[in-house]
Design a protein around this motif. Structure first.
Motif, PDB file in Angstrom:
ATOM      1  N   ARG A  88       0.840  -1.206   0.000  1.00 27.70           N
ATOM      2  CA  ARG A  88       0.000   0.000   0.000  1.00 27.70           C
ATOM      3  C   ARG A  88       0.874   1.256   0.000  1.00 27.70           C
ATOM      4  O   ARG A  88       0.559   2.253  -0.677  1.00 27.70           O
ATOM      5  CB  ARG A  88      -0.947  -0.002   1.202  1.00 27.70           C
ATOM      6  N   LEU A  89       1.958   1.230   0.763  1.00 28.25           N
ATOM      7  CA  LEU A  89       2.877   2.368   0.772  1.00 28.25           C
ATOM      8  C   LEU A  89       3.623   2.486  -0.549  1.00 28.25           C
ATOM      9  O   LEU A  89       3.908   3.598  -1.016  1.00 28.25           O
ATOM     10  CB  LEU A  89       3.852   2.236   1.942  1.00 28.25           C
ATOM     11  N   PHE A  90       3.940   1.368  -1.142  1.00 28.46           N
ATOM     12  CA  PHE A  90       4.559   1.356  -2.470  1.00 28.46           C
ATOM     13  C   PHE A  90       3.624   2.014  -3.482  1.00 28.46           C
ATOM     14  O   PHE A  90       4.070   2.795  -4.336  1.00 28.46           O
ATOM     15  CB  PHE A  90       4.850  -0.090  -2.861  1.00 28.46           C
ATOM     16  N   ARG A  91       2.336   1.724  -3.383  1.00 29.34           N
ATOM     17  CA  ARG A  91       1.343   2.329  -4.274  1.00 29.34           C
ATOM     18  C   ARG A  91       1.324   3.850  -4.133  1.00 29.34           C
ATOM     19  O   ARG A  91       1.070   4.580  -5.090  1.00 29.34           O
ATOM     20  CB  ARG A  91      -0.044   1.743  -3.961  1.00 29.34           C
ATOM     21  N   LYS A  92       1.616   4.332  -2.925  1.00 28.27           N
ATOM     22  CA  LYS A  92       1.660   5.775  -2.668  1.00 28.27           C
ATOM     23  C   LYS A  92       3.022   6.380  -2.982  1.00 28.27           C
ATOM     24  O   LYS A  92       3.238   7.567  -2.735  1.00 28.27           O
ATOM     25  CB  LYS A  92       1.318   6.051  -1.200  1.00 28.27           C
ATOM     26  N   ASN A  93       3.959   5.550  -3.495  1.00 26.67           N
ATOM     27  CA  ASN A  93       5.296   6.043  -3.839  1.00 26.67           C
ATOM     28  C   ASN A  93       6.048   6.485  -2.589  1.00 26.67           C
ATOM     29  O   ASN A  93       6.718   7.517  -2.584  1.00 26.67           O
ATOM     30  CB  ASN A  93       5.154   7.215  -4.821  1.00 26.67           C
ATOM     31  N   ASN A  94       5.936   5.704  -1.529  1.00 25.55           N
ATOM     32  CA  ASN A  94       6.528   6.056  -0.237  1.00 25.55           C
ATOM     33  C   ASN A  94       8.060   6.115  -0.331  1.00 25.55           C
ATOM     34  O   ASN A  94       8.712   5.101  -0.593  1.00 25.55           O
ATOM     35  CB  ASN A  94       6.102   5.005   0.797  1.00 25.55           C
TER      36      ASN A  94
END
Length: 261
Positions: A88-94
């Motif tokens: 989910r954080l990867f999806r947000k480009n964390n």
């Protein structure tokens, strides 16, 4: 220390009944400017057994946490994210997560998860989000650490590193490298500014990082100018990113199958 960290990771797998997919160094050692007494900042991604996910209580409810955090001591800080939290954080480009993927100090990697994740990075890259993350970090640290007549050496790097990361994004429209040395060599031209930064870097790494001394005006002027300029540049960015959720769902399910059968 590398062996000690790997032993702790094995114990975490046994204690929490998980499989660790990837574990790296994430702090000043990964950034390339540790001091002689720097601790180890270990971060990892892990996956539970399938039945943990197939229940009526989702993570965050009751005892189902999405992080594992070990007690911190003077030498070792170790914690990890559960796979769906990481995705989910990867999806947000964390940015911290993307830095983990670039760490040169890898303590453990197994299964295809991380390689598959890296292959999807172009589908989640969102320059505005990442640029604002680093810019806000630089501004906050500048306000807190570099406003006085005297400053601590190490605090310069908590401002310079995110600021140079912003300039990398502006220049290349890609995720910046984790190495401060790589950022410095590419972004800052030869001259007084680079010489002053190099001098501070050498002093930090031999243990002068806690010394208070007059601030370096050429660095402060560079930081103030670039923060203002990058603020305007960030406002001009308009980028649309397609929703990668379906691909990330497939990556999650495929990893469950690979790890647990």
């Amino acid at each position: 220390m590398h062996k000690t960290i790997q032993q702790k990771l094995v114990k975490i797998e046994e204690r929490y009944h998980v499989k660790i997919l990837y574990a790296v160094e994430s702090g000043s050692r990964a950034w390339g400017f540790p001091s002689k007494d720097s601790d180890y900042d270990v971060r990892f991604i892990y996956v539970h057994r399938p039945e943990w996910y197939l229940s009526i209580d989702q993570q965050g409810i009751g005892t189902k946490r999405d992080v594992i955090e070990e007690p911190i001591n003077d030498l070792l800080d170790i914690s990890g994210w559960e796979i769906t939290k990481a995705l989910r954080l990867f999806r947000k480009n964390n940015p911290p997560l993307l830095e983990w993927l670039r760490s040169d100090i890898v303590y453990y990697q197994k299964y295809a998860f991380v390689d598959n994740m890296r292959a999807l990075e172009s589908d989640v890259f969102y320059p505005s989000s990442m640029l604002y993350h680093y810019l806000n970090m630089a501004k906050k640290n500048y306000r807190e650490y570099l406003q006085g007549a005297e400053v601590k050496i190490k605090k310069y790097f908590y401002v310079l590193r995110p600021l140079l990361a912003c300039k990398w994004i502006e220049k290349y429209n890609t995720t910046p490298p984790i190495s401060f040395h790589e950022l410095l060599e590419d972004i800052v031209p030869e001259g007084t500014l680079k010489t002053e930064i190099d001098n501070l870097l050498k002093r930090k790494m031999i243990g002068d990082e806690l010394d208070l001394e007059p601030r370096v005006n050429v660095i402060n002027e560079f930081v103030e100018h670039e923060m203002a300029r990058l603020e305007e540049y960030a406002k001009s960015l308009k980028v649309e990113v397609k929703d990668p959720t379906k691909m990330l769902d497939e990556l999650f399910r495929g990893t469950l199958q690979e790890v647990w059968g």
